[in-house]
Design an enzyme around this catalytic site. Structure first.
Site: not given
Ligand code: IPE
Ligand code: IPE
Ligand code: MG
Length: 263
Positions: A40, A57, A151
């Site tokens: 995240d 990303h 792994l």
């Molecule tokens: C969780 O992150 C999902 C992934 C990292 C793929 P999100 O960014 O979607 O989660 P929330 O919305 O902060 O809970």
């Molecule tokens: C995690 O990073 C990747 C996915 C959920 C696909 P985010 O896209 O949620 O990044 P933030 O949390 O908005 O910074």
């Molecule tokens: Mg996120």
């Protein structure tokens, strides 16, 4: 290619902890067999640098590459990485589509290296709902790496803990309906065996970077007694030494599973 160069311009902070010292501090006999990571913070990482979320990303893929390599080097059995949740479809279509393209690109570019490192690629989630191009790239990676014994890299894609449990309940209900199973035989093990993670140990360590303190619908059943490690960096800034610190921290924890201390 060009984009990779741009993200590397904003590269990670210098390693502040001596990786070798950390590596030596790890007790090889107490390694977690299964580590789960909620990858995240990509979007925030990019936005703080005035870049579009998409570049966050892309930078996140770099972290994934490094962490997979390290897990494979030190002998972790399973690494489950949350890459796309069942709720992430709510994002703008452009971002979703970028993420799917990035997945295909990652699989196509990395599969040779993963195979060379004896990594077996697996995925959990409702894969059949992913775009065709993603399903094809996944199938190719599964096929190429299926006999590898190092792994297991488990990519959680279109994954939701509640959906997984729902799918397990449907499976079990159908077995009962067709008289393959009696209600009295439904137990913990049968449920484990009906989840996407059937045959894998539960994660001992869950890492969530980005400072958020929530599960976000990840591995709801499997995390029952998992140790949580929250890292205060965004996923693109998560480096090898962060993982080593998490493992060392984990090894210092006392896991009681509802019992009492061993004195
Ligand atoms: C969780 O992150 C999902 C992934 C990292 C793929 P999100 O960014 O979607 O989660 P929330 O919305 O902060 O809970
Ligand atoms: C995690 O990073 C990747 C996915 C959920 C696909 P985010 O896209 O949620 O990044 P933030 O949390 O908005 O910074
Ligand atoms: Mg996120």
């Amino acid at each position: 290619m060009m984009l990779r160069k741009i993200t590397s311009l904003f590269s990670r902070p210098k390693v502040t902890a001596d990786e070798n010292t950390l590596l030596q501090s790890i007790d090889r006999n107490k390694l977690p067999q299964h580590i789960a990571i909620i990858m995240d913070g990509n979007g925030r990482w990019a936005q703080r640098r005035g870049m579009p979320r998409s570049l966050g990303h892309r930078a996140g893929v770099e972290s994934l590459r490094n962490i997979v390599k390290l897990c494979s080097e030190i002998g972790i059995g399973y690494l489950t990485c949350y890459a796309f949740s069942t709720e992430n479809w709510k994002r703008p279509q452009k971002e979703v589509s970028y993420l799917m393209d990035l997945l295909v690109e990652y699989l196509e570019k990395e599969v040779v290296e993963l195979h060379k490192n004896n990594v077996r690629v697996n995925a959990i989630g409702r894969l059949e709902e992913l775009p065709q191009r993603a399903q094809e790239a996944l199938q190719a990676a599964f096929q190429k790496t299926k006999n590898n014994t190092g792994l297991t890299l488990n990519l959680a894609l279109n994954y939701g803990g509640r959906t997984e449990i729902t799918d397990a309940v449907i499976k079990i209900a159908n077995m009962v309906k067709s008289n393959e199973m009696e209600v009295a035989n439904i137990n913990d093990k049968l449920i484990c065996d009906s989840l996407y993670t059937a045959g894998m140990p539960d994660p001992e360590l869950l890492i969530r970077p980005s400072g958020e303190c929530r599960i976000s619908n990840f591995l709801l059943w499997q995390l029952a007694y998992t140790e949580f490690w929250l890292a205060d960096v965004m996923w693109p800034d998560f480096q090898r030494y962060h993982l080593l610190q998490a493992i060392i921290g984990f090894q210092r924890r006392e896991r009681r599973f509802g019992g009492l201390n061993k004195k």
